[in-house]
Design a protein around this motif. Structure first.
Motif, PDB file in Angstrom:
ATOM      1  N   LEU A  68       0.817  -1.212   0.000  1.00  0.00           N
ATOM      2  CA  LEU A  68       0.000   0.000   0.000  1.00  0.00           C
ATOM      3  C   LEU A  68       0.852   1.263   0.000  1.00  0.00           C
ATOM      4  O   LEU A  68       0.368   2.349  -0.329  1.00  0.00           O
ATOM      5  N   ASP A  76       1.224  -5.002   5.434  1.00  0.00           N
ATOM      6  CA  ASP A  76       0.152  -5.492   4.573  1.00  0.00           C
ATOM      7  C   ASP A  76      -0.014  -6.989   4.825  1.00  0.00           C
ATOM      8  O   ASP A  76       0.955  -7.745   4.690  1.00  0.00           O
ATOM      9  N   TYR A  94      -5.712  -6.669   5.985  1.00  0.00           N
ATOM     10  CA  TYR A  94      -5.588  -5.338   6.574  1.00  0.00           C
ATOM     11  C   TYR A  94      -4.203  -4.790   6.256  1.00  0.00           C
ATOM     12  O   TYR A  94      -3.279  -5.514   5.880  1.00  0.00           O
ATOM     13  N   GLY A  96      -1.641  -0.820   6.502  1.00  0.00           N
ATOM     14  CA  GLY A  96      -1.523   0.596   6.841  1.00  0.00           C
ATOM     15  C   GLY A  96      -0.550   0.814   7.974  1.00  0.00           C
ATOM     16  O   GLY A  96       0.282  -0.052   8.276  1.00  0.00           O
ATOM     17  N   ASP A 102      -6.184  -0.563   8.376  1.00  0.00           N
ATOM     18  CA  ASP A 102      -7.534  -0.543   7.816  1.00  0.00           C
ATOM     19  C   ASP A 102      -7.855  -1.881   7.163  1.00  0.00           C
ATOM     20  O   ASP A 102      -6.958  -2.620   6.732  1.00  0.00           O
ATOM     21  N   VAL A 104      -8.527  -3.979   4.110  1.00  0.00           N
ATOM     22  CA  VAL A 104      -8.078  -3.840   2.733  1.00  0.00           C
ATOM     23  C   VAL A 104      -8.614  -5.024   1.924  1.00  0.00           C
ATOM     24  O   VAL A 104      -8.491  -6.175   2.345  1.00  0.00           O
ATOM     25  N   ARG A 106      -8.407  -6.479  -2.052  1.00  0.00           N
ATOM     26  CA  ARG A 106      -7.784  -6.366  -3.377  1.00  0.00           C
ATOM     27  C   ARG A 106      -8.441  -7.358  -4.317  1.00  0.00           C
ATOM     28  O   ARG A 106      -8.789  -8.461  -3.915  1.00  0.00           O
ATOM     29  N   VAL A 123      -8.037  -1.744  -5.402  1.00  0.00           N
ATOM     30  CA  VAL A 123      -7.947  -1.830  -3.947  1.00  0.00           C
ATOM     31  C   VAL A 123      -9.074  -1.043  -3.286  1.00  0.00           C
ATOM     32  O   VAL A 123      -9.313   0.118  -3.627  1.00  0.00           O
ATOM     33  N   SER A 125     -10.426   0.071   0.655  1.00  0.00           N
ATOM     34  CA  SER A 125     -10.056   0.096   2.072  1.00  0.00           C
ATOM     35  C   SER A 125     -11.152   0.792   2.873  1.00  0.00           C
ATOM     36  O   SER A 125     -11.933   1.590   2.342  1.00  0.00           O
ATOM     37  N   HIS A 126     -11.208   0.443   4.163  1.00  0.00           N
ATOM     38  CA  HIS A 126     -12.232   1.021   5.031  1.00  0.00           C
ATOM     39  C   HIS A 126     -11.727   1.017   6.458  1.00  0.00           C
ATOM     40  O   HIS A 126     -11.075   0.058   6.894  1.00  0.00           O
ATOM     41  N   ASP A 127     -12.016   2.085   7.187  1.00  0.00           N
ATOM     42  CA  ASP A 127     -11.586   2.135   8.582  1.00  0.00           C
ATOM     43  C   ASP A 127     -12.707   2.641   9.477  1.00  0.00           C
ATOM     44  O   ASP A 127     -13.758   3.088   9.008  1.00  0.00           O
ATOM     45  N   ARG A 137      -9.997  -5.106  10.533  1.00  0.00           N
ATOM     46  CA  ARG A 137      -9.374  -6.246   9.879  1.00  0.00           C
ATOM     47  C   ARG A 137     -10.413  -7.134   9.218  1.00  0.00           C
ATOM     48  O   ARG A 137     -11.424  -7.473   9.820  1.00  0.00           O
TER      49      ARG A 137
END
Length: 366
Positions: A68, A76, A94, A96, A102, A104, A106, A123, A125-127, A137
């Motif tokens: 990332l 990663d 996950y 970062g 976050d 992740v 893919r 990709v 991603s979300h947090d 995660r």
């Protein structure tokens, strides 16, 4: 054409390319019979990998990596994957900064390249799903019959981890038809006491309902959610089944009859044993399985301690194959495989007793 002298034969054949197959050169003898003078085979220019070898058509070398690029102290990890109807690979995990990773997701094309048509450059991603501004995660993933991507995992809330289920549409965006429009659901304190709730395995049943196995505080937990993202209150007790204290689930599958098989561990420390549970479609323990609704086993590696499951699969005749680890008498952790019959008994046709443990060197125990 063949030109011959007393001791020389020259043969000219049509031009052939690699992979064209076999070429025979024959001559006719004075008595009218033929004899084989020479034979050749032109193999394909690109050798086909043998089973178990890295596939060079994937990423050029048989594997791909992706960073990332979020700084020197970043990481990663991929923890789960699924393959969609177009043979694209969806991998979740996950990544970062070290203190605040976050979710992740893919998506890779069959050749190993990132799918630029998915989310942002392949990709998603979300947090902060649980509101704690901490680590999110993804641990497991499944793809439904509409191509939507369902992910289970957890997110750090204000006090501890909370179960999270995300659903993405095929383009890689949060699915606005899921969980009251936000595209993910959060479930906390299923055990009735404060503690970590983590989704560690995921399966979809024939009705598209979402099953998640993991833990709530110190108890195995099995949740079922409707395709809309709401808890299925007809399952178990209010949508969740809980194990005894000191249990933990890491793997999950649904068989052809709708029965739910969960694998993990029971106990802690040196008293930790493999555990496998089976429930019917209503979340009721199947008393015929293992004689009490669950099966447990220790000492696959001969050490009488620390056996646990990490993954399971069901074979075509309903046997349950489990992979995990087991501690040996010499205090080494070995890879372990168990196979159970559909009734929950060890299958003695596997290595004589239904369990085998292997060290990295390849030597086996039990």
């Amino acid at each position: 054409m063949v030109v011959a002298s007393a001791d020389t034969i020259v043969c000219k054949t049509p031009a052939l390319s690699a992979g064209s197959g076999a070429v025979d050169v024959r001559i006719e003898l004075p008595d009218g019979s033929e004899t084989l003078l020479a034979a050749a085979f032109l193999p394909s220019a690109v050798a086909t990998p043998r089973l178990g070898e890295l596939d060079p058509t994937f990423g050029g070398v048989g594997y791909v990596t992706h960073d990332l690029g979020t700084g020197a102290r970043s990481y990663d990890h991929l923890l789960g994957l699924a393959i969609d109807a177009q043979d694209r690979i969806v991998a979740v995990g996950y990544g970062g900064p070290l203190a605040n990773g976050d979710l992740v997701v893919r998506r890779f094309l069959p050749d190993g390249s990132l799918d630029s048509g998915f989310a942002r450059g392949g990709v998603f991603s979300h947090d902060d799903a649980a509101g704690g501004a901490r680590a999110d995660r993804g641990t497991s993933v499944a793809i439904d019959d509409q191509g939507r991507i369902v992910i289970a995992g957890y997110s750090r809330g204000t006090a501890d981890d909370d179960l999270v289920v995300w659903r993405l549409d095929p383009s890689g965006a949060l699915d606005a038809s899921f969980a009251n429009g936000q595209g993910f659901l959060v479930d906390r304190d299923a055990s009735g006491t404060p503690g970590a709730d983590q989704g560690l395995a995921l399966a979809l049943d024939a009705q598209g309902r979402i099953l998640v196995a993991g833990r709530s505080d110190d108890r195995m937990a099995l949740w079922r959610f409707l395709p809309s993202g709401q808890r299925d209150v007809l399952f178990g007790s209010g949508g969740v089944v809980l194990g005894a204290a000191g249990t933990y689930a890491r793997a999950l599958a649904v068989d052809s009859q709708g029965a739910i098989v969960v694998a993990g561990r029971i106990g802690t420390g040196a008293a930790m044993d493999l555990a496998v549970w089976r429930y019917d479609g209503d979340g009721i323990a199947d008393a015929s399985f293992g004689g009490q609704g669950f099966f447990s086993h220790d000492s696959a590696a001969g050490g009488s301690s620390t056996d646990q499951a990490y993954a399971l699969a069901l074979d075509p005749i309903g046997r349950i194959v489990i992979s995990g680890s087991s501690r040996s008498a010499s205090n080494t952790t070995q890879a372990a495989v168990w196979r159970l019959l559909p009734n929950g008994a060890l299958d003695a046709s596997l290595d004589g007793d239904g369990a085998v443990a292997l060290e990295v060197s390849g030597s086996s125990s039990n």
